[in-house]
Design an enzyme around this catalytic site. Structure first.
Site, PDB file in Angstrom:
ATOM      1  N   ASP A 124       0.830  -1.203   0.000  1.00 13.26           N
ATOM      2  CA  ASP A 124       0.000   0.000   0.000  1.00 13.26           C
ATOM      3  C   ASP A 124       0.866   1.256   0.000  1.00 13.26           C
ATOM      4  OD1 ASP A 124       0.903  -0.025   2.617  1.00 13.26           O
ATOM      5  OD2 ASP A 124      -1.090   0.039   3.545  1.00 13.26           O
ATOM      6  N   SER A 125       2.185   1.073   0.089  1.00 12.66           N
ATOM      7  CA  SER A 125       3.137   2.176  -0.094  1.00 12.66           C
ATOM      8  C   SER A 125       3.012   2.812  -1.461  1.00 12.66           C
ATOM      9  CB  SER A 125       4.570   1.672   0.116  1.00 12.66           C
ATOM     10  OG  SER A 125       4.801   0.487  -0.640  1.00 12.66           O
TER      11      SER A 125
ATOM     12  N   ASP B 104      -1.066  -6.345  -0.336  1.00 14.72           N
ATOM     13  CA  ASP B 104      -1.165  -5.598   0.920  1.00 14.72           C
ATOM     14  C   ASP B 104      -2.595  -5.083   1.095  1.00 14.72           C
ATOM     15  OD1 ASP B 104      -0.224  -4.514   3.243  1.00 14.72           O
ATOM     16  OD2 ASP B 104       1.175  -3.124   2.307  1.00 14.72           O
TER      17      ASP B 104
ATOM     18  N   LYS C  71      -1.233  -9.448   3.094  1.00 12.03           N
ATOM     19  CA  LYS C  71      -0.606  -8.905   4.292  1.00 12.03           C
ATOM     20  C   LYS C  71      -1.554  -7.906   4.949  1.00 12.03           C
ATOM     21  CE  LYS C  71       2.587  -5.583   4.348  1.00 12.03           C
ATOM     22  NZ  LYS C  71       2.017  -4.637   5.344  1.00 12.03           N
TER      23      LYS C  71
ATOM     24  N   GLU D 142      -1.993  -5.352   8.757  1.00  6.51           N
ATOM     25  CA  GLU D 142      -1.311  -4.780   9.916  1.00  6.51           C
ATOM     26  C   GLU D 142      -2.055  -5.104  11.211  1.00  6.51           C
ATOM     27  OE1 GLU D 142       0.338  -0.861   7.443  1.00  6.51           O
ATOM     28  OE2 GLU D 142      -0.743  -0.583   9.322  1.00  6.51           O
TER      29      GLU D 142
ATOM     30  N   GLU E  79       8.428  -3.834  11.577  1.00  6.94           N
ATOM     31  CA  GLU E  79       8.822  -2.515  11.081  1.00  6.94           C
ATOM     32  C   GLU E  79       9.098  -1.547  12.220  1.00  6.94           C
ATOM     33  OE1 GLU E  79       7.481   1.124   8.067  1.00  6.94           O
ATOM     34  OE2 GLU E  79       6.239  -0.678   8.187  1.00  6.94           O
TER      35      GLU E  79
END
Length: 267
Positions: free
Chosen positions: A46-47, A85, A115, A117, A184
């Site tokens: 998602d970056s 993501d 993925k 969070e 991270e």
């Protein structure tokens, strides 16, 4: 070509002490380059909200946009494991919605895993996605989708309370059935302890050298993005300068009528 990377193979890499390599990818051309260099995991991160779309953080990118980019990456890779993501609000509202959106990454995007969070707060969500047959990579520590709650991109786990909470998050991801875990923005000693405690592989980004693998954003490590440069990034090239120089040469050649020349023309 080297053997196809699968979710079980990632687990075996930890068991035999082989370091895992992971880079972000957002399109077909970069996916081909990274895959041919034998990167193990291509993360459609998602970056892309920051390095491709120009937003200040990752919160604006949508599911449809993530799937679009995932499809492009899948078309460009032959060997690497592709992980999609899950963007902000694609898994936080309900477990049912999370399973549906995770399924879209596989069904529509062609990814092989997703993925997301969080740790203890999303334990049940991870478990339900895994129960649906979808491999899940976790992500704890500095979680960019929580930037407003965290007060910015700050290292997490420096005090005892945060340290213990992040360790609990990591254990929760493993207990819920995650196959790997991104660590991270945390002290390297915390990452070292998590890596030793877990049977699943850890993949670090700003978490020191003791993780089972490492991930970087491709635009950061190639010097294509310089809006900000995290301490943990190593620049392996300065492609912004290379590209800028090439474009200036093109502009000059066209304006001074050096391009196109006869060898670039048809008769």
């Amino acid at each position: 070509m080297a053997e196809k990377v699968t979710v079980p193979e990632i687990a075996k890499m930890k068991q035999r002490g082989a370091k895992i390599t992971c880079l972000t990818a957002y399109d077909y051309s970069f996916a081909r380059i990274l895959d041919s260099a034998e990167v193990d995991i291509l993360l459609v991160g998602d970056s892309l909200a920051c390095v491709v779309q120009g937003y200040a953080n990752t919160l604006a990118v949508t599911m449809d946009e993530m799937i679009y980019h995932t499809r492009a990456v899948v078309r460009g890779r032959k060997r690497a494991l592709v992980v999609g993501d899950m963007p902000f609000l694609s898994y936080q509202v309900s477990s049912e919605e999370a399973v549906r959106n995770a399924g879209r990454f596989l069904q529509e995007g062609g990814a092989e895993a997703v993925k997301l969070e969080g740790g203890t707060a999303v334990r049940e969500t991870i478990a339900k996605i895994v129960q649906a047959g979808i491999p899940v990579m976790g992500h704890v520590g500095l979680t960019p989708q929580s930037i407003h709650r965290l007060g910015g991109y700050k290292v997490q786990g420096k005090d005892k309370g945060q340290y213990d909470a992040i360790l609990a998050d990591a254990l929760a991801v493993e207990e819920a059935g995650g196959f790997a875990l991104v660590l991270e923005g945390m002290p390297m000693e915390l990452a070292k302890e998590i890596t030793k405690r877990l049977s699943i592989p850890t993949i670090g980004i700003g978490a020191g050298p003791h993780c089972d693998g490492q991930v970087l954003v491709i635009h950061d490590m190639l010097g294509l993005f310089d809006d900000f440069k995290p301490r943990f990034v190593k620049r392996y090239a300065e492609l912004k300068d290379v590209i800028g120089g090439a474009v200036k040469s093109f502009v000059a050649d066209v304006r001074e009528e050096r391009f196109p020349a006869e060898e670039h023309s048809f008769r």
